[in-house]
Design a protein around this motif. Structure first.
Motif, PDB file in Angstrom:
ATOM      1  N   GLU A  92       0.844  -1.207   0.000  1.00 37.93           N
ATOM      2  CA  GLU A  92       0.000   0.000   0.000  1.00 37.93           C
ATOM      3  C   GLU A  92       0.879   1.256   0.000  1.00 37.93           C
ATOM      4  OE1 GLU A  92      -0.412  -2.707   1.783  1.00 37.93           O
ATOM      5  OE2 GLU A  92      -2.527  -3.208   1.996  1.00 37.93           O
ATOM      6  N   ASP A  93       1.879   1.265   0.862  1.00 39.86           N
ATOM      7  CA  ASP A  93       2.743   2.450   0.962  1.00 39.86           C
ATOM      8  C   ASP A  93       3.437   2.740  -0.381  1.00 39.86           C
ATOM      9  OD1 ASP A  93       2.066   2.670   3.643  1.00 39.86           O
ATOM     10  OD2 ASP A  93       3.858   1.626   4.356  1.00 39.86           O
ATOM     11  N   ALA A  94       3.964   1.690  -0.998  1.00 37.99           N
ATOM     12  CA  ALA A  94       4.701   1.874  -2.256  1.00 37.99           C
ATOM     13  C   ALA A  94       3.750   2.257  -3.393  1.00 37.99           C
ATOM     14  CB  ALA A  94       5.473   0.600  -2.598  1.00 37.99           C
ATOM     15  N   SER A  95       2.502   1.757  -3.321  1.00 30.24           N
ATOM     16  CA  SER A  95       1.521   2.116  -4.350  1.00 30.24           C
ATOM     17  C   SER A  95       1.150   3.594  -4.250  1.00 30.24           C
ATOM     18  CB  SER A  95       0.248   1.271  -4.205  1.00 30.24           C
ATOM     19  OG  SER A  95       0.554  -0.089  -4.370  1.00 30.24           O
ATOM     20  N   ILE A  96       0.965   4.051  -3.032  1.00 35.15           N
ATOM     21  CA  ILE A  96       0.605   5.465  -2.848  1.00 35.15           C
ATOM     22  C   ILE A  96       1.750   6.362  -3.335  1.00 35.15           C
ATOM     23  CG2 ILE A  96       0.090   7.240  -1.117  1.00 35.15           C
ATOM     24  CD1 ILE A  96      -1.316   4.940   0.487  1.00 35.15           C
ATOM     25  N   ALA A  97       2.976   6.000  -3.000  1.00 34.82           N
ATOM     26  CA  ALA A  97       4.131   6.798  -3.457  1.00 34.82           C
ATOM     27  C   ALA A  97       4.193   6.804  -4.983  1.00 34.82           C
ATOM     28  CB  ALA A  97       5.423   6.237  -2.863  1.00 34.82           C
ATOM     29  N   SER A  98       3.868   5.662  -5.591  1.00 42.02           N
ATOM     30  CA  SER A  98       3.911   5.562  -7.063  1.00 42.02           C
ATOM     31  C   SER A  98       2.905   6.518  -7.698  1.00 42.02           C
ATOM     32  CB  SER A  98       3.607   4.123  -7.509  1.00 42.02           C
ATOM     33  OG  SER A  98       4.573   3.229  -7.013  1.00 42.02           O
ATOM     34  N   ILE A  99       1.671   6.495  -7.210  1.00 43.70           N
ATOM     35  CA  ILE A  99       0.645   7.346  -7.836  1.00 43.70           C
ATOM     36  C   ILE A  99       0.879   8.821  -7.511  1.00 43.70           C
ATOM     37  CG2 ILE A  99      -1.132   7.136  -6.045  1.00 43.70           C
ATOM     38  CD1 ILE A  99      -1.772   7.079  -9.838  1.00 43.70           C
ATOM     39  N   TYR A 100       1.424   9.099  -6.339  1.00 39.76           N
ATOM     40  CA  TYR A 100       1.771  10.502  -6.025  1.00 39.76           C
ATOM     41  C   TYR A 100       2.732  11.049  -7.086  1.00 39.76           C
ATOM     42  CZ  TYR A 100      -0.076  11.948  -1.420  1.00 39.76           C
ATOM     43  OH  TYR A 100      -0.854  12.388  -0.388  1.00 39.76           O
ATOM     44  N   MET A 101       3.728  10.243  -7.451  1.00 37.15           N
ATOM     45  CA  MET A 101       4.694  10.698  -8.466  1.00 37.15           C
ATOM     46  C   MET A 101       3.989  10.919  -9.800  1.00 37.15           C
ATOM     47  SD  MET A 101       8.267   8.737  -7.812  1.00 37.15           S
ATOM     48  CE  MET A 101       7.685   7.069  -7.730  1.00 37.15           C
ATOM     49  N   GLN A 102       3.059  10.018 -10.145  1.00 43.95           N
ATOM     50  CA  GLN A 102       2.352  10.172 -11.423  1.00 43.95           C
ATOM     51  C   GLN A 102       1.502  11.449 -11.438  1.00 43.95           C
ATOM     52  OE1 GLN A 102       0.882   5.771 -12.020  1.00 43.95           O
ATOM     53  NE2 GLN A 102       1.322   6.710 -13.994  1.00 43.95           N
ATOM     54  N   LEU A 103       0.850  11.730 -10.313  1.00 48.87           N
ATOM     55  CA  LEU A 103       0.030  12.950 -10.258  1.00 48.87           C
ATOM     56  C   LEU A 103       0.904  14.196 -10.298  1.00 48.87           C
ATOM     57  CD1 LEU A 103      -2.664  11.801  -7.678  1.00 48.87           C
ATOM     58  CD2 LEU A 103      -2.940  12.084 -10.144  1.00 48.87           C
ATOM     59  N   GLN A 104       2.065  14.146  -9.635  1.00 52.83           N
ATOM     60  CA  GLN A 104       2.977  15.296  -9.686  1.00 52.83           C
ATOM     61  C   GLN A 104       3.469  15.514 -11.118  1.00 52.83           C
ATOM     62  OE1 GLN A 104       4.424  17.805  -7.178  1.00 52.83           O
ATOM     63  NE2 GLN A 104       4.290  18.423  -9.317  1.00 52.83           N
ATOM     64  N   ALA A 105       3.774  14.419 -11.802  1.00 59.14           N
ATOM     65  CA  ALA A 105       4.228  14.534 -13.189  1.00 59.14           C
ATOM     66  C   ALA A 105       3.155  15.197 -14.044  1.00 59.14           C
ATOM     67  CB  ALA A 105       4.582  13.148 -13.747  1.00 59.14           C
ATOM     68  N   GLU A 106       1.920  14.760 -13.888  1.00 62.77           N
ATOM     69  CA  GLU A 106       0.825  15.359 -14.656  1.00 62.77           C
ATOM     70  C   GLU A 106       0.718  16.850 -14.366  1.00 62.77           C
ATOM     71  OE1 GLU A 106      -1.096  14.027 -17.061  1.00 62.77           O
ATOM     72  OE2 GLU A 106      -2.044  15.994 -17.277  1.00 62.77           O
ATOM     73  N   ASP A 107       0.880  17.204 -13.109  1.00 58.86           N
ATOM     74  CA  ASP A 107       0.799  18.622 -12.726  1.00 58.86           C
ATOM     75  C   ASP A 107       1.910  19.439 -13.399  1.00 58.86           C
ATOM     76  OD1 ASP A 107      -0.630  20.572 -11.255  1.00 58.86           O
ATOM     77  OD2 ASP A 107       1.029  20.691  -9.835  1.00 58.86           O
ATOM     78  N   LEU A 108       3.026  18.778 -13.691  1.00 60.91           N
ATOM     79  CA  LEU A 108       4.131  19.451 -14.384  1.00 60.91           C
ATOM     80  C   LEU A 108       3.951  19.409 -15.904  1.00 60.91           C
ATOM     81  CD1 LEU A 108       7.085  17.940 -12.271  1.00 60.91           C
ATOM     82  CD2 LEU A 108       6.361  20.343 -12.248  1.00 60.91           C
ATOM     83  N   GLY A 109       2.863  18.796 -16.354  1.00 62.98           N
ATOM     84  CA  GLY A 109       2.619  18.670 -17.793  1.00 62.98           C
ATOM     85  C   GLY A 109       3.385  17.511 -18.413  1.00 62.98           C
ATOM     86  N   LEU A 110       3.909  16.624 -17.560  1.00 63.61           N
ATOM     87  CA  LEU A 110       4.687  15.479 -18.057  1.00 63.61           C
ATOM     88  C   LEU A 110       3.816  14.229 -18.096  1.00 63.61           C
ATOM     89  CD1 LEU A 110       7.852  16.135 -15.872  1.00 63.61           C
ATOM     90  CD2 LEU A 110       7.624  16.587 -18.332  1.00 63.61           C
ATOM     91  N   GLY A 111       4.235  13.261 -18.908  1.00 69.34           N
ATOM     92  CA  GLY A 111       3.530  11.992 -18.987  1.00 69.34           C
ATOM     93  C   GLY A 111       4.212  10.953 -18.110  1.00 69.34           C
ATOM     94  N   SER A 112       3.443   9.924 -17.745  1.00 70.03           N
ATOM     95  CA  SER A 112       4.028   8.839 -16.954  1.00 70.03           C
ATOM     96  C   SER A 112       3.224   7.571 -17.160  1.00 70.03           C
ATOM     97  CB  SER A 112       4.042   9.199 -15.464  1.00 70.03           C
ATOM     98  OG  SER A 112       2.727   9.161 -14.931  1.00 70.03           O
ATOM     99  N   CYS A 113       3.847   6.456 -16.827  1.00 77.28           N
ATOM    100  CA  CYS A 113       3.122   5.176 -16.842  1.00 77.28           C
ATOM    101  C   CYS A 113       3.714   4.253 -15.790  1.00 77.28           C
ATOM    102  CB  CYS A 113       3.175   4.512 -18.220  1.00 77.28           C
ATOM    103  SG  CYS A 113       2.061   3.081 -18.358  1.00 77.28           S
ATOM    104  N   TRP A 114       2.848   3.502 -15.172  1.00 79.01           N
ATOM    105  CA  TRP A 114       3.211   2.511 -14.138  1.00 79.01           C
ATOM    106  C   TRP A 114       3.616   1.226 -14.839  1.00 79.01           C
ATOM    107  CZ3 TRP A 114       0.621   2.634  -8.836  1.00 79.01           C
ATOM    108  CH2 TRP A 114       0.872   1.483  -8.075  1.00 79.01           C
ATOM    109  N   CYS A 115       4.733   0.647 -14.491  1.00 81.53           N
ATOM    110  CA  CYS A 115       5.105  -0.690 -14.955  1.00 81.53           C
ATOM    111  C   CYS A 115       5.059  -1.613 -13.739  1.00 81.53           C
ATOM    112  CB  CYS A 115       6.507  -0.662 -15.584  1.00 81.53           C
ATOM    113  SG  CYS A 115       7.069  -2.297 -16.071  1.00 81.53           S
ATOM    114  N   GLN A 116       4.136  -2.560 -13.764  1.00 87.45           N
ATOM    115  CA  GLN A 116       3.957  -3.467 -12.625  1.00 87.45           C
ATOM    116  C   GLN A 116       5.104  -4.477 -12.565  1.00 87.45           C
ATOM    117  OE1 GLN A 116       1.791  -3.296 -10.252  1.00 87.45           O
ATOM    118  NE2 GLN A 116       2.236  -5.224  -9.239  1.00 87.45           N
ATOM    119  N   ILE A 117       5.720  -4.600 -11.423  1.00 89.25           N
ATOM    120  CA  ILE A 117       6.826  -5.552 -11.259  1.00 89.25           C
ATOM    121  C   ILE A 117       6.437  -6.666 -10.286  1.00 89.25           C
ATOM    122  CG2 ILE A 117       9.237  -5.847 -10.539  1.00 89.25           C
ATOM    123  CD1 ILE A 117       8.824  -4.211 -13.134  1.00 89.25           C
ATOM    124  N   ARG A 118       5.835  -6.301  -9.165  1.00 86.86           N
ATOM    125  CA  ARG A 118       5.468  -7.309  -8.167  1.00 86.86           C
ATOM    126  C   ARG A 118       4.508  -8.325  -8.793  1.00 86.86           C
ATOM    127  NH1 ARG A 118       1.821  -8.674  -4.224  1.00 86.86           N
ATOM    128  NH2 ARG A 118       0.259  -7.284  -5.127  1.00 86.86           N
TER     129      ARG A 118
END
Ligand SMILES: Cc1cc2nc3c(=O)[nH]c(=O)nc-3n(C[C@H](O)[C@H](O)[C@H](O)COP(=O)(O)O)c2cc1C
Length: 183
Positions: A92-118
């Motif tokens: 849960e902790d790592a998932s929240i950190a992952s999506i926080y980064m994605q939302l910050q990227a969007e706010d900067l006008g940048l693109g992002s994508c999650w690559c599932q490893i686990r």
């Protein structure tokens, strides 16, 4: 800067990026978001491995046969790992950190994508996390949850269509069985 409702509507997975690199300030903002993410009991079990080297990005892109290829074309990848000895809810902790980064990227006008490893496997049916661990010399007590790829969007994403939201997944007051009767 977008307001939050617009931000979450516009955040779509970006898998095609331009060659443009991120500025150090953009990278720092993304990492700051990860470090500001909440964690259970404030244990902060996550660590973040920043990869910008093209060759390493290409190698990470082979960590599983499907859904990782986009990593080869991104400007930055952040590998999200967590110490399983430090928290029983590291996923849960790592998932929240992952999506926080994605939302910050969007706010900067940048693109992002999650690559599932686990829970994923590489082409040889070996653990994808082990593949990533070996590439980046990650110690065994750290589990790999995700790799988030970032970059400048090659084309604008279409925002999510509000009229298509699956409201039947929302239950008011108590769980409602789906109505299977034909009318
Ligand atoms: C937990 C999780 C794992 C995901 N894993 C992958 C993945 O391995 N590769 C990939 O290309 N996209 C991956 N995605 C992105 C999803 O495919 C994407 O979010 C979904 O299709 C909805 O599209 P949208 O992000 O554009 O709204 C993942 C997303 C989540 C939340």
């Amino acid at each position: 800067m977008k307001n939050f409702s617009t931000l979450i509507q516009c955040r779509r997975s970006t898998r095609r990026f331009t060659e443009e690199l991120l500025t150090p300030e953009q990278t720092a903002s993304i990492l700051k978001a990860a470090l500001m993410a909440p964690s259970s009991k404030n244990k902060r079990p996550c660590q973040f491995i920043v990869v910008e080297d093209k060759k390493m990005l290409e190698q990470l892109a082979t960590c599983k046969p499907h859904g990782a290829g986009f990593l080869a074309g991104c400007a930055l990848a952040v590998v999200v790992v967590a110490n399983v000895m430090e928290s029983d809810v590291w996923i849960e902790d790592a998932s929240i950190a992952s999506i926080y980064m994605q939302l910050q990227a969007e706010d900067l006008g940048l693109g992002s994508c999650w690559c599932q490893i686990r829970n994923r496997q590489d082409a040889e049916e070996q653990d994808a996390a082990q593949h990533v661990r070996a590439l980046l010399h990650i110690p065994y007590q750290l589990e790999v949850l995700s790799i988030i790829g970032f970059g400048h969007k090659a084309r604008a994403n279409s925002p999510l269509d509000e009229s298509q939201l699956p409201w039947e997944k929302v239950h008011i007051g108590e769980y409602q069985l789906p109505n299977t009767q034909e009318v």
